[in-house]
Design a protein around this motif. Structure first.
Motif, PDB file in Angstrom:
ATOM      1  N   MET A   1      31.731  45.545  82.981  1.00  8.63           N
ATOM      2  CA  MET A   1      31.232  46.705  82.253  1.00  8.63           C
ATOM      3  C   MET A   1      31.704  46.633  80.808  1.00  8.63           C
ATOM      4  O   MET A   1      32.847  46.309  80.541  1.00  8.63           O
ATOM      5  N   PRO A   4      33.181  51.285  76.244  1.00  5.44           N
ATOM      6  CA  PRO A   4      32.421  52.275  75.474  1.00  5.44           C
ATOM      7  C   PRO A   4      32.905  52.409  74.031  1.00  5.44           C
ATOM      8  O   PRO A   4      32.221  52.979  73.205  1.00  5.44           O
ATOM      9  N   ARG A  74      25.518  55.557  72.867  1.00  5.40           N
ATOM     10  CA  ARG A  74      25.166  54.675  73.978  1.00  5.40           C
ATOM     11  C   ARG A  74      25.415  55.399  75.300  1.00  5.40           C
ATOM     12  O   ARG A  74      24.659  55.246  76.252  1.00  5.40           O
ATOM     13  N   GLY A  75      26.480  56.200  75.359  1.00  7.34           N
ATOM     14  CA  GLY A  75      26.780  56.954  76.573  1.00  7.34           C
ATOM     15  C   GLY A  75      25.683  57.962  76.886  1.00  7.34           C
ATOM     16  O   GLY A  75      25.269  58.101  78.030  1.00  7.34           O
ATOM     17  N   LEU A  78      22.739  56.100  78.189  1.00 11.92           N
ATOM     18  CA  LEU A  78      22.966  55.663  79.568  1.00 11.92           C
ATOM     19  C   LEU A  78      22.751  56.804  80.548  1.00 11.92           C
ATOM     20  O   LEU A  78      22.121  56.623  81.597  1.00 11.92           O
ATOM     21  N   LEU A  81      18.973  57.545  80.741  1.00 10.27           N
ATOM     22  CA  LEU A  81      18.272  56.525  81.524  1.00 10.27           C
ATOM     23  C   LEU A  81      18.597  56.637  83.007  1.00 10.27           C
ATOM     24  O   LEU A  81      17.725  56.437  83.853  1.00 10.27           O
ATOM     25  N   SER A  82      19.845  56.965  83.325  1.00 11.77           N
ATOM     26  CA  SER A  82      20.232  57.132  84.730  1.00 11.77           C
ATOM     27  C   SER A  82      19.495  58.300  85.371  1.00 11.77           C
ATOM     28  O   SER A  82      19.016  58.199  86.499  1.00 11.77           O
TER      29      SER A  82
END
Length: 104
Positions: A1, A4, A74-75, A78, A81-82
């Motif tokens: 991963m 972040p 970006r978080g 994410l 998108l999740s």
């Protein structure tokens, strides 16, 4: 991963983080050897920049924008998108379940 905080090094070294973000990042550095290594690797460059005479500076065409918070952005991406993926899966399961229900 991927970490972040991967892209916060330059903003940290140049003093562009807010006091709160700076504290968060410093706590992170204490627990993340790869990020600590990257900050140490880049620290010399920031030190060199501080020695550049002011008259050598290129004048900015306008106000300098706030340094973006790529890790936070970006978080959010994410999470978005999740959620979209979960909705899509739920929709596919619902459609599939309805088609089984219609055939019986």
């Amino acid at each position: 991963m991927m970490c972040p905080f991967r892209e916060w090094e330059a903003a940290y070294l140049l003093g562009s983080l807010s006091p709160g973000d700076r504290q968060v990042y410093e706590r992170h550095l204490a627990a993340c050897p790869p990020c600590e290594h990257e900050v140490c690797r880049m620290a010399g460059t920031a030190g060199l920049l501080s020695r550049v005479p002011a008259e050598w500076a290129v004048e900015s065409p306008g106000p300098v924008a706030e340094v973006p918070r790529p890790a936070r952005d970006r978080g959010h991406l994410l999470v978005t998108l999740s959620v979209l993926a979960a909705v899509l899966v739920a929709l596919l399961v619902f459609v599939r379940y309805r088609s089984w229900d219609d055939t019986s």
